[in-house]
Design a protein around this motif. Structure first.
Motif, PDB file in Angstrom:
ATOM      1  N   ILE A  20      72.129 -26.835  19.858  1.00 34.81           N
ATOM      2  CA  ILE A  20      71.054 -27.723  19.696  1.00 34.81           C
ATOM      3  C   ILE A  20      70.327 -27.664  18.344  1.00 34.81           C
ATOM      4  N   VAL A  21      70.391 -28.853  17.628  1.00 35.72           N
ATOM      5  CA  VAL A  21      69.971 -28.813  16.460  1.00 35.72           C
ATOM      6  C   VAL A  21      68.388 -29.723  16.587  1.00 35.72           C
ATOM      7  N   ASP A  22      67.496 -29.525  15.780  1.00 34.87           N
ATOM      8  CA  ASP A  22      66.239 -29.947  15.625  1.00 34.87           C
ATOM      9  C   ASP A  22      65.967 -30.492  14.379  1.00 34.87           C
ATOM     10  N   PRO A  23      65.870 -31.673  14.120  1.00 36.64           N
ATOM     11  CA  PRO A  23      65.794 -32.171  12.776  1.00 36.64           C
ATOM     12  C   PRO A  23      64.512 -31.925  11.951  1.00 36.64           C
ATOM     13  N   ASN A  24      63.581 -31.378  12.874  1.00 38.44           N
ATOM     14  CA  ASN A  24      62.228 -30.915  12.552  1.00 38.44           C
ATOM     15  C   ASN A  24      62.573 -29.397  11.872  1.00 38.44           C
ATOM     16  N   ARG A  25      63.354 -28.876  12.287  1.00 40.83           N
ATOM     17  CA  ARG A  25      63.509 -27.572  11.893  1.00 40.83           C
ATOM     18  C   ARG A  25      65.165 -27.229  11.359  1.00 40.83           C
ATOM     19  N   PRO A  26      65.385 -27.619  10.280  1.00 38.90           N
ATOM     20  CA  PRO A  26      66.698 -27.661   9.741  1.00 38.90           C
ATOM     21  C   PRO A  26      67.152 -26.205   9.299  1.00 38.90           C
ATOM     22  N   LEU A  31      70.841 -21.742  20.535  1.00 42.12           N
ATOM     23  CA  LEU A  31      71.862 -21.590  21.118  1.00 42.12           C
ATOM     24  C   LEU A  31      71.446 -21.493  22.397  1.00 42.12           C
ATOM     25  N   ALA A  32      72.239 -22.405  23.586  1.00 47.19           N
ATOM     26  CA  ALA A  32      71.510 -22.175  24.792  1.00 47.19           C
ATOM     27  C   ALA A  32      72.945 -21.983  25.591  1.00 47.19           C
ATOM     28  N   PHE A  33      72.798 -20.832  26.465  1.00 50.30           N
ATOM     29  CA  PHE A  33      73.896 -20.356  27.497  1.00 50.30           C
ATOM     30  C   PHE A  33      73.555 -20.407  28.760  1.00 50.30           C
ATOM     31  N   GLU A  34      74.502 -21.149  29.592  1.00 50.76           N
ATOM     32  CA  GLU A  34      74.407 -21.036  31.181  1.00 50.76           C
ATOM     33  C   GLU A  34      75.223 -20.103  31.635  1.00 50.76           C
ATOM     34  N   SER A  40      69.733 -19.199  29.064  1.00 51.30           N
ATOM     35  CA  SER A  40      68.962 -18.478  28.166  1.00 51.30           C
ATOM     36  C   SER A  40      69.117 -19.325  26.861  1.00 51.30           C
ATOM     37  N   LEU A  41      67.992 -19.217  26.020  1.00 43.92           N
ATOM     38  CA  LEU A  41      68.137 -19.991  24.934  1.00 43.92           C
ATOM     39  C   LEU A  41      67.632 -18.977  23.651  1.00 43.92           C
ATOM     40  N   TYR A  42      68.320 -19.210  22.643  1.00 42.86           N
ATOM     41  CA  TYR A  42      68.093 -18.197  21.215  1.00 42.86           C
ATOM     42  C   TYR A  42      67.916 -19.003  20.171  1.00 42.86           C
ATOM     43  N   LEU A  43      67.473 -18.834  19.198  1.00 47.24           N
ATOM     44  CA  LEU A  43      67.344 -19.571  17.978  1.00 47.24           C
ATOM     45  C   LEU A  43      68.149 -18.616  17.037  1.00 47.24           C
ATOM     46  N   ALA A  44      68.841 -19.230  15.861  1.00 52.00           N
ATOM     47  CA  ALA A  44      69.728 -18.610  15.049  1.00 52.00           C
ATOM     48  C   ALA A  44      69.578 -19.304  13.725  1.00 52.00           C
ATOM     49  N   SER A  45      69.672 -18.442  12.735  1.00 54.99           N
ATOM     50  CA  SER A  45      69.572 -19.013  11.479  1.00 54.99           C
ATOM     51  C   SER A  45      71.034 -19.182  10.880  1.00 54.99           C
ATOM     52  N   ARG A  46      71.085 -19.661   9.813  1.00 63.18           N
ATOM     53  CA  ARG A  46      72.481 -19.770   9.031  1.00 63.18           C
ATOM     54  C   ARG A  46      73.225 -18.507   9.154  1.00 63.18           C
ATOM     55  N   ALA A  47      72.434 -17.493   8.403  1.00 65.64           N
ATOM     56  CA  ALA A  47      73.251 -16.266   8.487  1.00 65.64           C
ATOM     57  C   ALA A  47      73.839 -15.927   9.551  1.00 65.64           C
ATOM     58  N   VAL A  48      73.121 -15.859  10.654  1.00 67.90           N
ATOM     59  CA  VAL A  48      73.167 -15.366  11.980  1.00 67.90           C
ATOM     60  C   VAL A  48      74.642 -16.007  12.464  1.00 67.90           C
ATOM     61  N   LEU A  49      74.609 -17.250  12.468  1.00 66.68           N
ATOM     62  CA  LEU A  49      75.478 -18.287  12.926  1.00 66.68           C
ATOM     63  C   LEU A  49      76.721 -17.892  12.076  1.00 66.68           C
ATOM     64  N   GLU A  50      76.817 -17.813  10.797  1.00 68.38           N
ATOM     65  CA  GLU A  50      77.984 -17.446  10.195  1.00 68.38           C
ATOM     66  C   GLU A  50      78.542 -15.865  10.391  1.00 68.38           C
ATOM     67  N   ASP A  51      77.811 -15.019  10.785  1.00 72.87           N
ATOM     68  CA  ASP A  51      78.203 -13.505  11.124  1.00 72.87           C
ATOM     69  C   ASP A  51      78.569 -13.829  12.541  1.00 72.87           C
ATOM     70  N   LEU A  52      78.112 -14.543  13.437  1.00 72.42           N
ATOM     71  CA  LEU A  52      78.436 -14.707  14.957  1.00 72.42           C
ATOM     72  C   LEU A  52      79.905 -15.438  15.079  1.00 72.42           C
TER      73      LEU A  52
END
Length: 70
Positions: A20-26, A31-34, A40-52
């Motif tokens: 889920i992207v938020d235009p106000n928080r680029p 990351l939402a998991f069901e 569960s909902l987690y926030l991730a930075s670019r660095a975390v997304l690249e590593d993941l």
């Protein structure tokens, strides 16, 4: 708790996920998991997304191929 202590956590099959992207928080995405136990909902930075992403692709490459029934 030290880094070498093991803890046991419950694990549930992943049913679905959303990025889920938020235009106000680029600078982050959510990351939402069901699972069967809920969402569960987690926030991730670019660095975390690249590593993941690298870690998931590496792990997937080591798993057996999924064979489909024809």
């Amino acid at each position: 708790m030290s880094d070498d202590e093991e803890i046991e956590i419950d694990a549930y099959p992943l049913r679905s996920y959303q990025v889920i992207v938020d235009p106000n928080r680029p600078d982050v995405v959510a990351l939402a998991f069901e699972t069967e136990r809920g969402h569960s909902l987690y926030l991730a930075s670019r660095a975390v997304l690249e590593d993941l992403g690298r870690d998931l692709l590496d792990r997937a490459s080591k798993m057996p191929e999924h064979k489909t029934v024809s």
